[in-house]
Design a protein around this motif. Structure first.
Motif, short mmCIF file in Angstrom:
data_model
loop_
_atom_site.label_atom_id
_atom_site.label_comp_id
_atom_site.label_asym_id
_atom_site.label_seq_id
_atom_site.Cartn_x
_atom_site.Cartn_y
_atom_site.Cartn_z
N LEU A 258 -8.68 1.43 -4.59
CA LEU A 258 -7.52 2.00 -5.27
C LEU A 258 -7.41 3.51 -5.13
O LEU A 258 -6.83 4.17 -5.99
N LEU B 220 0.81 -1.23 0.00
CA LEU B 220 0.00 0.00 0.00
C LEU B 220 0.83 1.27 0.00
O LEU B 220 0.33 2.36 -0.30
N MET B 221 2.10 1.16 0.34
CA MET B 221 2.94 2.35 0.47
C MET B 221 3.14 3.05 -0.87
O MET B 221 3.18 2.41 -1.91
N ASN B 222 3.28 4.36 -0.82
CA ASN B 222 3.58 5.10 -2.04
C ASN B 222 4.79 4.47 -2.72
O ASN B 222 5.79 4.17 -2.06
N GLN B 223 4.69 4.28 -4.05
CA GLN B 223 5.76 3.66 -4.83
C GLN B 223 6.12 2.27 -4.29
O GLN B 223 7.24 1.80 -4.46
N ILE B 224 5.13 1.59 -3.68
CA ILE B 224 5.30 0.23 -3.12
C ILE B 224 6.71 -0.01 -2.60
O ILE B 224 7.36 -1.01 -2.91
N GLU C 74 -3.40 -10.60 -7.02
CA GLU C 74 -2.80 -10.13 -8.28
C GLU C 74 -1.39 -10.71 -8.42
O GLU C 74 -1.02 -11.23 -9.48
N GLY D 237 7.12 -5.20 -9.74
CA GLY D 237 6.27 -4.53 -8.78
C GLY D 237 4.85 -4.44 -9.31
O GLY D 237 4.64 -4.16 -10.49
N VAL D 238 3.88 -4.74 -8.46
CA VAL D 238 2.47 -4.65 -8.86
C VAL D 238 1.72 -3.83 -7.83
O VAL D 238 2.14 -3.72 -6.69
N PHE D 239 0.60 -3.26 -8.25
CA PHE D 239 -0.22 -2.53 -7.29
C PHE D 239 -1.70 -2.77 -7.54
O PHE D 239 -2.20 -2.48 -8.62
N GLY D 240 -2.36 -3.30 -6.55
CA GLY D 240 -3.81 -3.46 -6.60
C GLY D 240 -4.39 -3.18 -5.23
O GLY D 240 -5.42 -3.75 -4.87
#
Lengths: 339, 339
Positions: B311, B84-88, B114, B104-107
């Motif tokens: 998101l 969840l952190m900015n820029q994971i 994911e 790196g993925v973000f969901g």
């Protein structure tokens, strides 16, 4: 660090059947202006915030790519994308507009090739027919989030880079007319301890070199097997360091053209962009707008796009951490070239 | 919105050969405590910042998963993760420590499934042998970034959720002992206009329902084909809404156990967690720690894990945007079950 197999092979030869690029005024004033589909004369795109402007760039690029691919919106099956914004919010909103299954990815400025690699794997595996890879960046959103709002007019050292305003989208399909995505080399994090966010090129150069070397080892190729090996956004400082590191590493780079998207998108001597361009959209608009056109014309047969990313966050910088960097490489070639 | 094929099939039946879960004190005080590999008695893990503590959770989970899978660190080929952190940034630093090729993925909180879906596709396609899927969250980093630092002691409404402190990691391989990743359904963005970041469950419930319906349509199955369908972090409010929406949508949920990881990880009546748990690690630690153990024991044969993600970014909330949500579903089954 492990020395091993980092390369994915796409044996079914997925094709990029359509691409689109949308940029802002500075990119429209640069040497590649004629290659972009849409050039906005103003930075705000007449939106109420920089963030809304960035989102619109990507929505326009996605729409145009779908049209240019000659498919209907309802034929798009998956969307893979990311950007520099916290929680990659520009892509999230663009994905909401498109309404298709969505995979958010983050690799900072390496996102362009990370998304293209994953999109190509989905198509290659037969799990998706038309998959969109998209990314975007905006000078004013990036400055605001990572450094200072542009309205402050703060000064920058000459090693700093200029985040490009633009978006690039590509649609990958199992067959059709267009260049082939042949393979992709996934990078690992390289961090040699650089802490200066105004010198990203120096931080990222070793990551680019690491991925290029891994790619050549995995594929058993030499640089001469490519008409061009192009990094994402090393700009003047990073390009010089990468060239030097490759030479020291015994990689015969004189066999091929070694270039950088951040140096191609602007006239660095004339435009006020410090060391050159950067940002998620940098390698995306140069690759999808300019390089693939050169492949289409037959001027280039096979290229390796090595998108570079500095994975810092403003918080990690404030907490005194160095800048972890990465680079993902994708090999793209003319359809008639056989592997 | 398009109604189509959202499901990836993993016909080579990749196996989860090792998992690990590391949690904080509140999760250690919950009903699933005995299922976690490592329970930290303090929130700060004796680190200098919450962010360093979050990173350490993931590094420990990754290390343990590698050990439990019985492979060497140098046998790990790819790492897919996000947070969840900015820029994971937690995953970036953990990937730097591991030193393997990294995507790196973000969901948001859907990142757990994911990353597992992408890791399974890499293995299924033959492009990777041992691929780690990892994610983490920390109550204090998430509160600080998305709402208020916990040190402020600000009050919350009962619809709010409690971000869990923990990390989960799974290693996917082409063969071996362990449950099989059978297929994955990639979600699309669903946004019905909820703007309240203290009511994520209500915002995410329609996304969970959309993905469950897409999964059942794509696979031609009914809920009864699963021993359990479990959402990621809808908690009390969202679980009630999802149950209601599924009923109205004509999905016969009484054929199966419909549960939520956010309600399983805490004793919601006793622990001060408002509506229940949330966060990237919520579905990860419940799935990798608890549910896979139940599959191993033979208590469950096939489950569908529907990880839900909100998101939003703090900035998109401040600019008055609603909360775009998504859910990714992965079907996991006992090795002997044939498709």
């Amino acid at each position: 660090m492990k020395k091993g197999k980092q390369t994915w092979w796409f044996e079914n030869r997925p094709v990029i059947i359509g691409t689109a690029t949308v940029v802002g005024p500075d990119e429209g004033d640069g040497p590649l202006a004629a290659d972009f589909d849409l050039v906005h004369p103003e930075l705000d795109l007449q939106q109420k915030s920089w963030e809304k402007a960035e989102r619109l760039l990507l929505e326009q690029a996605s729409d145009l790519a779908i049209k240019k691919a000659g498919i209907g919106k309802d034929e798009l099956e998956f969307y893979v994308g990311g950007d520099l914004m916290n929680q990659i919010i520009s892509n999230t909103f663009a994905a909401r507009t498109l309404g298709v299954p969505y995979l958010g990815v983050f690799g900072a400025c390496s996102t362009s090739m990370e998304s293209l690699a994953i999109a190509s794997m989905i198509v290659n595996s037969g799990n998706g027919k038309h998959v969109l890879a998209g990314t975007c960046s905006h000078n004013c959103t990036a400055e605001k989030q990572f450094r200072y709002p542009t309205e402050y007019g703060s000064q920058k050292p000459p090693t700093a880079q200029y985040t490009i305003t633009g978006a690039g989208a590509a649609i990958v399909a199992p067959a059709g007319s267009g260049p082939v995505v042949e393979c992709a080399t996934i990078g690992r994090i390289v961090d040699l301890g650089v802490k200066d966010p105004f010198n990203m090129g120096a931080a990222m150069a070793p990551a680019a070199v690491d991925t290029i070397q891994a790619h050549l080892t995995d594929t058993g190729r030499s640089p001469g097997d490519y008409d061009m090996i192009v990094t994402g956004d090393l700009a003047t400082v990073g390009h010089r360091i990468a060239t030097d590191l490759l030479k020291r590493g015994g990689v015969p780079m004189e066999q091929t053209v070694f270039a950088d998207c951040g140096l191609m998108v602007y006239d660095v001597d004339r435009q006020k962009v410090q060391a050159g361009g950067s940002g998620c959209a940098c390698s995306a608009v140069v690759t999808y707008g300019h390089l693939l056109k050169r492949i289409e014309k037959g001027e280039l047969k096979r290229i390796l796009v090595v998108a570079t990313g500095a994975l810092l966050s403003p918080l990690s910088f404030q907490q005194g951490e160095s800048i972890p960097c990465i680079a993902h490489a994708v090999s793209i070639e003319r359809n008639e070239v056989q592997p």
